[in-house]
Design a protein around this motif. Structure first.
Motif, PDB file in Angstrom:
ATOM      1  N   SER A   7       0.856  -1.188   0.000  1.00  0.00           N
ATOM      2  CA  SER A   7       0.000   0.000   0.000  1.00  0.00           C
ATOM      3  C   SER A   7       0.890   1.235   0.000  1.00  0.00           C
ATOM      4  N   GLY A   8       0.281   2.381  -0.251  1.00  0.00           N
ATOM      5  CA  GLY A   8       1.002   3.640  -0.164  1.00  0.00           C
ATOM      6  C   GLY A   8       1.391   4.262  -1.492  1.00  0.00           C
ATOM      7  N   GLY A   9       1.106   3.574  -2.576  1.00  0.00           N
ATOM      8  CA  GLY A   9       1.431   4.151  -3.871  1.00  0.00           C
ATOM      9  C   GLY A   9       0.540   5.340  -4.198  1.00  0.00           C
ATOM     10  N   GLY A  10       0.904   6.044  -5.271  1.00  0.00           N
ATOM     11  CA  GLY A  10       0.101   7.185  -5.686  1.00  0.00           C
ATOM     12  C   GLY A  10       0.835   8.040  -6.688  1.00  0.00           C
ATOM     13  N   LEU A  11       0.290   9.230  -6.885  1.00  0.00           N
ATOM     14  CA  LEU A  11       0.860  10.203  -7.820  1.00  0.00           C
ATOM     15  C   LEU A  11       1.586  11.281  -7.026  1.00  0.00           C
ATOM     16  N   VAL A  12       2.817  11.562  -7.418  1.00  0.00           N
ATOM     17  CA  VAL A  12       3.624  12.565  -6.721  1.00  0.00           C
ATOM     18  C   VAL A  12       4.438  13.331  -7.752  1.00  0.00           C
ATOM     19  N   GLN A  13       4.730  14.574  -7.446  1.00  0.00           N
ATOM     20  CA  GLN A  13       5.566  15.373  -8.339  1.00  0.00           C
ATOM     21  C   GLN A  13       7.038  15.012  -8.159  1.00  0.00           C
ATOM     22  N   ALA A  14       7.809  15.237  -9.193  1.00  0.00           N
ATOM     23  CA  ALA A  14       9.246  15.010  -9.109  1.00  0.00           C
ATOM     24  C   ALA A  14       9.833  15.795  -7.939  1.00  0.00           C
ATOM     25  N   GLY A  15      10.718  15.136  -7.214  1.00  0.00           N
ATOM     26  CA  GLY A  15      11.301  15.736  -6.025  1.00  0.00           C
ATOM     27  C   GLY A  15      10.551  15.423  -4.742  1.00  0.00           C
ATOM     28  N   GLY A  16       9.383  14.860  -4.888  1.00  0.00           N
ATOM     29  CA  GLY A  16       8.570  14.536  -3.727  1.00  0.00           C
ATOM     30  C   GLY A  16       8.936  13.203  -3.111  1.00  0.00           C
ATOM     31  N   SER A  17       8.126  12.803  -2.125  1.00  0.00           N
ATOM     32  CA  SER A  17       8.387  11.574  -1.375  1.00  0.00           C
ATOM     33  C   SER A  17       7.132  10.727  -1.261  1.00  0.00           C
ATOM     34  N   LEU A  18       7.343   9.443  -1.133  1.00  0.00           N
ATOM     35  CA  LEU A  18       6.283   8.491  -0.846  1.00  0.00           C
ATOM     36  C   LEU A  18       6.840   7.425   0.073  1.00  0.00           C
ATOM     37  N   ARG A  19       5.963   6.854   0.871  1.00  0.00           N
ATOM     38  CA  ARG A  19       6.348   5.725   1.713  1.00  0.00           C
ATOM     39  C   ARG A  19       5.442   4.555   1.405  1.00  0.00           C
TER      40      ARG A  19
END
Length: 128
Positions: A7-19
């Motif tokens: 879980s935890g995927g998604g759409l993020v802008q370049a330079g951003g973070s996801l866990r």
């Protein structure tokens, strides 16, 4: 038998973070090395990183070193992939996988065939 759910995927802008998180079933979670892989459209599934059953050993593919961090909480049967400084080329479906490795023996593996159990994957999309 081990079941894995990411879980935890998604759409993020370049330079951003996801866990990303990966929840595992079973009573012997600490007996498994946990790997993260990713697969972009038209590409083969590729190794991202691995953590040993004890959590004392990690390794990453060169393209994510210094940006991604794998951790685990054996009490909660969870493994995490912290992704920072994301780039558009990180866009892919991310999978966690488990490899039997009691007492961290033969903990290290980078190929798909070396893993025993897989999750269903979670999409990560990095926009430019």
């Amino acid at each position: 038998q081990v079941q894995l759910v990411e879980s935890g995927g998604g759409l993020v802008q370049a330079g951003g973070s996801l866990r990303l998180s990966c929840a595992a079933s079973g009573r012997t979670f600490s007996s498994y090395s946990m790997g993260w892989f990713r697969q972009a459209p038209g590409n083969e599934r590729e190794f991202v990183g691995i953590i040993s059953g004890s959590g004392g050993n990690t390794d990453y593919t060169d393209s994510v070193k210094g940006r991604f961090t794998i951790s685990r909480d054996n009490a909660k049967n969870m493994v995490y992939l912290q992704m920072n400084s994301l780039k558009p080329e990180d866009t892919a479906v991310y999978y966690c996988a488990a490899r039997k490795s009691r007492f961290d023996i033969n903990w290290y593996a980078v190929t798909v065939e070396d893993y025993d159990y897989w999750g269903q994957g979670t999409q990560v999309t990095v926009s430019s």
